[in-house]
Motif scaffolding. Sequence first.
Motif, PDB file in Angstrom:
ATOM      1  N   TYR A 112      40.316  26.837  45.012  1.00 46.01           N
ATOM      2  CA  TYR A 112      41.457  26.889  44.101  1.00 46.01           C
ATOM      3  C   TYR A 112      41.537  28.257  43.438  1.00 46.01           C
ATOM      4  CZ  TYR A 112      41.287  21.759  44.363  1.00 46.01           C
ATOM      5  OH  TYR A 112      41.293  20.444  44.789  1.00 46.01           O
ATOM      6  N   GLN A 113      42.750  28.769  43.298  1.00 44.35           N
ATOM      7  CA  GLN A 113      42.974  29.982  42.510  1.00 44.35           C
ATOM      8  C   GLN A 113      43.260  29.555  41.067  1.00 44.35           C
ATOM      9  OE1 GLN A 113      42.583  32.952  43.592  1.00 44.35           O
ATOM     10  NE2 GLN A 113      43.318  33.229  45.677  1.00 44.35           N
ATOM     11  N   VAL A 114      42.425  30.022  40.134  1.00 38.87           N
ATOM     12  CA  VAL A 114      42.634  29.685  38.730  1.00 38.87           C
ATOM     13  C   VAL A 114      42.866  30.969  37.946  1.00 38.87           C
ATOM     14  CG1 VAL A 114      41.212  27.622  38.938  1.00 38.87           C
ATOM     15  CG2 VAL A 114      40.182  29.742  38.088  1.00 38.87           C
ATOM     16  N   SER A 115      43.619  30.838  36.884  1.00 42.09           N
ATOM     17  CA  SER A 115      43.974  31.990  36.044  1.00 42.09           C
ATOM     18  C   SER A 115      43.209  31.930  34.730  1.00 42.09           C
ATOM     19  CB  SER A 115      45.481  31.991  35.786  1.00 42.09           C
ATOM     20  OG  SER A 115      45.850  33.056  34.938  1.00 42.09           O
ATOM     21  N   THR A 116      42.794  33.081  34.246  1.00 41.78           N
ATOM     22  CA  THR A 116      42.134  33.182  32.938  1.00 41.78           C
ATOM     23  C   THR A 116      42.240  34.626  32.489  1.00 41.78           C
ATOM     24  OG1 THR A 116      40.118  32.608  31.707  1.00 41.78           O
ATOM     25  CG2 THR A 116      39.820  33.661  33.869  1.00 41.78           C
ATOM     26  N   ASN A 117      41.597  34.952  31.363  1.00 42.14           N
ATOM     27  CA  ASN A 117      41.558  36.358  30.944  1.00 42.14           C
ATOM     28  C   ASN A 117      40.296  37.022  31.476  1.00 42.14           C
ATOM     29  OD1 ASN A 117      39.414  35.872  28.920  1.00 42.14           O
ATOM     30  ND2 ASN A 117      41.021  34.834  27.764  1.00 42.14           N
ATOM     31  N   ALA A 177      44.863  27.093  34.706  1.00 43.75           N
ATOM     32  CA  ALA A 177      44.509  28.200  33.818  1.00 43.75           C
ATOM     33  C   ALA A 177      43.601  27.691  32.709  1.00 43.75           C
ATOM     34  CB  ALA A 177      45.761  28.842  33.226  1.00 43.75           C
ATOM     35  N   PHE A 178      42.743  28.605  32.209  1.00 46.87           N
ATOM     36  CA  PHE A 178      41.770  28.278  31.173  1.00 46.87           C
ATOM     37  C   PHE A 178      41.825  29.341  30.070  1.00 46.87           C
ATOM     38  CE2 PHE A 178      40.246  26.631  35.187  1.00 46.87           C
ATOM     39  CZ  PHE A 178      39.860  25.329  34.885  1.00 46.87           C
ATOM     40  N   MET A 179      41.825  28.894  28.813  1.00 47.46           N
ATOM     41  CA  MET A 179      41.862  29.799  27.657  1.00 47.46           C
ATOM     42  C   MET A 179      40.737  29.456  26.688  1.00 47.46           C
ATOM     43  SD  MET A 179      43.214  32.334  26.149  1.00 47.46           S
ATOM     44  CE  MET A 179      42.995  33.065  24.518  1.00 47.46           C
ATOM     45  N   ASN A 180      39.979  30.464  26.287  1.00 47.11           N
ATOM     46  CA  ASN A 180      38.867  30.248  25.366  1.00 47.11           C
ATOM     47  C   ASN A 180      39.355  30.097  23.931  1.00 47.11           C
ATOM     48  OD1 ASN A 180      39.514  33.057  25.869  1.00 47.11           O
ATOM     49  ND2 ASN A 180      37.887  33.593  24.418  1.00 47.11           N
TER      50      ASN A 180
END
Length: 564
Positions: free
Chosen positions: A510-515, A415-418
């Motif tokens: 890859y499945q990645v999560s973010t907003n 997951a990635f968050m700004n």
Amino acid sequence: MNVRCRLVAASAAVAGLLLVAGCGGSEGTGASTTPAPPGTVPLISTDNLPAAKAGEVHLFGINDLHGNLQPPTGTNGHVGTYAAGGAAYLAAHLAKLKAKYPDSAVLSAGDNVSASPLVSALFHDEPAIDFLNSIGTAASSVGNHEFDHGVPELIRLQQGGCAADGCSPGEPFRGARFPYLAANVTDANGQLPPGLKASTVLTLGGHKIGVVGVVTPDTVNIVMPQGIQGYRFGDEAEAIDKAVPQLRAEGAETVVALLHDGGTQQTHGAPVDYNGCADVSGNVTKLAQRVDPAVRVLITGHTHQAYNCTVAGKLVTQAASYGRLISDITLRFHDGTVDATAVNRVVTQTVTPDPAAAKLVDFFTAQAEPRAKRVIGDSSGPLPMEPAPAGDSPLGDVIADAMLSAMAPAQAVAAFMNPGGVRADLTGGAITYEQAYTVQPFGNAVVTVRLTGEQIVNLLEQQWNNVSKPGVLSVAGITYAYDDTAPAGHKVVPGSVHIGGRPLDPAASYQVSTNNFLAAGGDGFSVFTQGSQTAVGPTDLDALESYLRTRGSVEPPSGRIERR
């Protein structure tokens, strides 16, 4: 001239530009100051206001209120050492100014709404608009945050009516009684959003004053792309200059620009003089040079800073943010000319609160309180939004953990968050819904995006190409090392990227999560748009609440990124 003022001339001289920058000037305003201890800036507020002179008109500039109706807290609730802000106090100071200077108007440079505390945001920022109506706001530029929930919601804030999920409590919402100005926001046919205007004309003290509003073109990079689809955010100076002939034709003797763009004083460690102009950076000086000489004043915003400058013969001001300062601008009309000076006045909390504003705030506070005070989790220590040495934020990493957990059923592995999406710290201990909302006020959806390993590396490399919102993404499920002295495109250390403890395979999927803001390419992370969105989950706030409820006491995470 105030000795703290500096000439912002060195860099301009290199480009062959004529630039004169200094304090906008409290000289001649009769501004009284309260003595301050050595090393601090004296207090200038609304005590002992000088009498108005003949031919004098006042404009009261504010910016970046962001729905802060209650007094803001922490460093956001101070100007230097002075506690400042709060709608009831802002209204009280404006009432004092209006009583002294009846030929006057309140103007805003945008970001009145969104990224707001719960007491306003829970009701779609209608309370913030109601407050601005109550203080007699005459006009406002749009800010980038006016577009956070899309053009249709901005139109509703202007025109009134219920939100999609129903009407807020209290009186029916009738919209802003002041015009939102958006001269540089146009569709393919050159038309502004419905109901908005490019400019307006005020008549004060028998004088006509043209007002034009613009917003930073960077808006396209920092709001949800779907919400502004079909609209262009053009050059600010060109839009201002285009409005001048029409305003002149309508009888305007001078023009004021409401500019949702700005700069920052460079004080090199010294206390910031909120009426100073120390080496102001950013677009503001270049814009002041470029705009038509008929524009005598630029009331700016966006950077949440305070300054009071004269640039290329124009007065340029900014009043910090959250209603902590008022730019008291004096226009003097004489012999066919217009002189402009200003003083930034602190919205102290030592005056009697305005009763009508206090009643409005108390009503919505009571409506929000049952939801706001609900405890949703706990942390064993502080979770700051500020970055750790390697660049990721402890609180940002926890939010990334929550997004990864929310999308685990959709096979998300990272997951990635700004950083710009994390708006406040958590101080440790019990976490209320209000605190969590203050951290994440945008209501973005959590999504999954399918990326290849190679695309993930390219995404990480974009962190150093981001001119809009520079900063390292907070992460979950992924670790890596970087060397920020390496050439662009080669800063991620080869072989250092691991997902789920395993080395990244550039060819794997890859499945990645973010907003959904980042997934749409927000903050310049265009690599997300090269993948395919595969699932939509809960809102980011709901994901965080669910995560906190199921994890017991959350411990501040150690860094997941290594800077070499």
